[in-house]
Write a protein that holds these residues in place. Structure first.
Motif, PDB file in Angstrom:
ATOM      1  N   TRP A   1       0.891  -1.519  -0.490  1.00  0.00           N
ATOM      2  CA  TRP A   1      -0.238   0.107   0.247  1.00  0.00           C
ATOM      3  C   TRP A   1       0.623   1.354  -0.170  1.00  0.00           C
ATOM      4  CZ3 TRP A   1       0.639   3.579   3.620  1.00  0.00           C
ATOM      5  CH2 TRP A   1       0.879   3.207   4.707  1.00  0.00           C
ATOM      6  N   LEU A   2       2.170   1.483   0.996  1.00  0.00           N
ATOM      7  CA  LEU A   2       2.564   2.611   0.609  1.00  0.00           C
ATOM      8  C   LEU A   2       2.715   2.947  -1.351  1.00  0.00           C
ATOM      9  CD1 LEU A   2       4.318   4.237   2.487  1.00  0.00           C
ATOM     10  CD2 LEU A   2       6.593   2.751   1.943  1.00  0.00           C
ATOM     11  N   GLY A   3       3.894   1.844  -1.186  1.00  0.00           N
ATOM     12  CA  GLY A   3       4.103   2.094  -3.224  1.00  0.00           C
ATOM     13  C   GLY A   3       2.981   2.998  -3.730  1.00  0.00           C
TER      14      GLY A   3
ATOM     15  N   ALA B   1       3.335   1.935 -11.006  1.00  0.00           N
ATOM     16  CA  ALA B   1       4.870   1.604 -10.717  1.00  0.00           C
ATOM     17  C   ALA B   1       5.404   1.286  -9.382  1.00  0.00           C
ATOM     18  CB  ALA B   1       5.242   2.766 -11.636  1.00  0.00           C
ATOM     19  N   GLY B   2       4.469   2.400  -8.609  1.00  0.00           N
ATOM     20  CA  GLY B   2       4.637   2.376  -7.223  1.00  0.00           C
ATOM     21  C   GLY B   2       3.917   1.106  -6.716  1.00  0.00           C
ATOM     22  N   GLY B   3       3.141   0.114  -7.353  1.00  0.00           N
ATOM     23  CA  GLY B   3       2.748  -0.687  -7.047  1.00  0.00           C
ATOM     24  C   GLY B   3       4.734  -1.658  -6.981  1.00  0.00           C
ATOM     25  N   LEU B   4       4.745  -2.036  -8.409  1.00  0.00           N
ATOM     26  CA  LEU B   4       5.482  -2.536  -8.764  1.00  0.00           C
ATOM     27  C   LEU B   4       7.022  -2.388  -7.485  1.00  0.00           C
ATOM     28  CD1 LEU B   4       5.315  -2.982 -12.355  1.00  0.00           C
ATOM     29  CD2 LEU B   4       5.221  -4.981 -10.601  1.00  0.00           C
ATOM     30  N   ALA B   5       7.554  -1.086  -7.408  1.00  0.00           N
ATOM     31  CA  ALA B   5       8.105  -0.504  -6.801  1.00  0.00           C
ATOM     32  C   ALA B   5       8.541  -0.530  -5.235  1.00  0.00           C
ATOM     33  CB  ALA B   5       8.748   0.906  -6.812  1.00  0.00           C
TER      34      ALA B   5
END
Length: 254
Positions: free
Chosen positions: A38-40, A64-68
């Protein structure tokens, strides 16, 4: 959009079930994936709002945030093996600092003398990320159990409620005291809970190796709600009424 959302949700759910069944992951590692899961996207969304005005960009930044996030969760686990309780306490601190950033953003947006700037969305993003980084270094080697991790949630919530009460007594016309005071009392309660449990766990580890007395102390504020339900509705187990649950417990083993 609905079809793609349903397909991706089902597909990733199946993938998650496969990984959970075939990977030898600890509870702490799974908790890290959950935290960064959830943070990404949350941080990426704030960054997207800060620099773009296109829904396609928002969607891309969330993906992209989820993958990162999952990649960072794996990297952090290689750096240090956190327990589930430590990650839970880290999440508490991250949410609290992120909420502070959102309140600061709101405070700046309602100030008529300051023109709102889209880059101010970086403030809550910094709060979420900063809280996570601080939590990792603060909670490293505290060996918190899942129950102790929940204790940090209860302690922080109690501190925030205390701060709201103080803010109501102050009754300022400005918005700042309404979030600054609860944040300060929440952090204070959080720090007290973490350091108390750190000392307790270190003492327990010492007594186990030294074969001395083993002290144990637990604070269970959630039993207030349980006792209220018992008093109002009444509960029975195997035909016997359940009595009131304790708020404190202490024991020593020789």
């Amino acid at each position: 959009a609905v079809g793609l959302g349903a397909a991706s949700s089902i597909g990733l759910g199946i993938l998650g079930k496969y990984l959970g069944r075939n990977k030898d992951w600890s509870e702490g590692q799974v908790a890290l994936y959950k935290h960064y899961g959830w943070l990404g996207p949350t941080t990426a969304s704030c960054i997207g709002f800060a620099f773009a005005d296109d829904p396609r960009v928002y969607g891309a930044t969330v993906l992209a945030g989820g993958l990162a996030g999952y990649y960072l969760g794996d990297r952090v686990n290689n750096w240090n093996e956190f327990t589930r309780g430590e990650v839970r306490a880290t999440t508490t601190l991250s949410v609290m600092t992120g909420a502070l950033g959102m309140c600061v953003l709101t405070d700046m947006s309602i100030d008529n003398d300051i023109e709102f700037n889209r880059t101010e969305w970086l403030i809550p993003a910094a709060g979420f990320v900063g809280g996570t980084i601080a939590g990792h270094f603060w909670l490293k080697n505290t060996n918190l159990t899942p129950r102790q991790g929940m204790t940090t949630v209860y302690a922080t919530s109690g501190g925030v409620l205390l701060g709201l009460g103080i803010a109501m007594l102050v009754n300022s016309d400005e918005f700042t005291p309404w979030y600054a005071i609860p944040y300060a009392t929440g952090v204070g309660a959080y720090a007290f809970a973490v350091e108390s449990m750190r000392r307790r766990n270190n003492a327990s580890a010492y007594h186990r190796t030294d074969n001395g007395n083993k002290w144990s102390f637990a604070f269970m504020p959630y039993n207030l709600m349980v006792n209220n339900k018992i008093e109002n509705a009444g509960y029975q187990i195997n035909g016997r009424a359940v009595g009131m649950q304790p708020l404190f417990s202490a024991s020593v083993t020789f």
